[in-house]
Design a protein around this motif. Structure first.
Motif, PDB file in Angstrom:
ATOM      1  N   LEU A  37     -82.054 -14.632  -9.402  1.00 33.96           N
ATOM      2  CA  LEU A  37     -82.644 -13.844 -10.473  1.00 33.96           C
ATOM      3  C   LEU A  37     -84.150 -14.083 -10.537  1.00 33.96           C
ATOM      4  N   SER A  38     -84.887 -13.019 -10.750  1.00 30.34           N
ATOM      5  CA  SER A  38     -86.335 -13.102 -10.868  1.00 30.34           C
ATOM      6  C   SER A  38     -86.727 -13.130 -12.345  1.00 30.34           C
ATOM      7  N   SER A  41     -89.114 -10.283 -13.140  1.00 28.49           N
ATOM      8  CA  SER A  41     -88.413  -9.011 -13.276  1.00 28.49           C
ATOM      9  C   SER A  41     -87.806  -8.868 -14.667  1.00 28.49           C
ATOM     10  N   SER A 128     -90.017  -3.522 -12.693  1.00 26.78           N
ATOM     11  CA  SER A 128     -89.170  -4.715 -12.834  1.00 26.78           C
ATOM     12  C   SER A 128     -88.078  -4.731 -11.773  1.00 26.78           C
ATOM     13  N   LYS A 129     -87.564  -3.553 -11.426  1.00 31.67           N
ATOM     14  CA  LYS A 129     -86.537  -3.474 -10.380  1.00 31.67           C
ATOM     15  C   LYS A 129     -87.142  -3.790  -9.014  1.00 31.67           C
ATOM     16  N   GLN A 132     -87.568  -7.491  -8.720  1.00 33.13           N
ATOM     17  CA  GLN A 132     -86.282  -8.141  -8.411  1.00 33.13           C
ATOM     18  C   GLN A 132     -85.938  -7.960  -6.937  1.00 33.13           C
ATOM     19  N   HIS A 135     -88.042 -10.239  -4.852  1.00 33.78           N
ATOM     20  CA  HIS A 135     -87.530 -11.612  -4.960  1.00 33.78           C
ATOM     21  C   HIS A 135     -86.317 -11.810  -4.041  1.00 33.78           C
ATOM     22  N   SER A 142     -78.855 -13.709  -2.815  1.00 35.64           N
ATOM     23  CA  SER A 142     -78.566 -13.062  -4.095  1.00 35.64           C
ATOM     24  C   SER A 142     -78.078 -14.063  -5.136  1.00 35.64           C
ATOM     25  N   MET A 145     -76.603 -13.421  -8.750  1.00 33.59           N
ATOM     26  CA  MET A 145     -76.728 -12.020  -9.176  1.00 33.59           C
ATOM     27  C   MET A 145     -75.331 -11.432  -9.381  1.00 33.59           C
ATOM     28  N   TRP A 150     -75.144  -5.065 -12.298  1.00 34.58           N
ATOM     29  CA  TRP A 150     -75.954  -4.042 -11.637  1.00 34.58           C
ATOM     30  C   TRP A 150     -75.170  -2.744 -11.470  1.00 34.58           C
TER      31      TRP A 150
END
Length: 187
Positions: A37-38, A41, A128-129, A132, A135, A142, A145, A150
């Motif tokens: 996770l960022s 983001s 923001s996407k 992510q 990242h 991942s 995530m 999502w």
């Protein structure tokens, strides 16, 4: 029939938004890690949600048009805190909270501020996407995530496809009108 279908889509979208970050939160809490996770983001996403919510409230839109945003914002705040906690930066969460709290009030100091913020809100949310994705590409992991989170985001976004299609078609019709418009010749 069409209004019933539209109401159903609206209701299911709201229901999905009400729990959209919960699978992500569960994954992070179970693993005791927020890898994948960022933080940047999520901070950008939170900013976009706050601007949208503040705009809706400022202009007095009906609650049903933005009811899901306080719930999503709450989930984002908890997720951001978890990321900071698991990375050993939980104390910095207070700094971010103060910045966002101040931003909430600054947005409505002048009408032009909230209007400008709303105009760039979509770009912030889209960025923001991209942050992510960057990242994920950099880490090639991942981590924690949540595919379910999502996937639910895909569903809630797909509702907007109708508006995008209508936008494109309206632009096309307008351009065609301009193309075929005959100039009046004065004699």
């Amino acid at each position: 029939m069409a209004s019933v279908l539209l109401d159903l889509v609206h209701l299911t979208t709201w229901a999905v938004c009400a729990v959209i970050k919960l699978p992500q939160l569960v994954a992070v809490l179970r693993a005791g890690s927020a890898s994948g996770l960022s933080l940047s983001s999520l901070l950008m996403e939170l900013a976009g949600h706050i601007v949208f919510l503040r705009y809706q409230i400022y202009y007095g839109y009906p609650l049903k048009t933005y009811l899901e945003y306080p719930i999503i914002i709450t989930q984002d705040v908890i997720l951001i805190y978890c990321i900071m906690h698991f990375s050993g930066n939980a104390k910095r969460a207070l700094v971010y909270a103060l910045i966002y709290w101040g931003g909430w009030y600054i947005l409505t100091l002048e009408k032009w501020i909230i209007d400008l913020a709303m105009n760039v809100c979509t770009f912030i949310s889209a960025a923001s996407k991209l942050v992510q994705l960057q990242h994920l590409w950099q880490t090639k992991d991942s981590g924690q995530m949540s595919t379910l989170t999502w996937g639910m985001s895909v569903y809630t976004s797909s509702v907007l496809i109708r508006f995008i299609i209508m936008l494109i078609l309206n632009i096309w019709v307008t351009a065609t009108i301009l193309h075929y418009r005959k100039t009046k010749k004065t004699g």
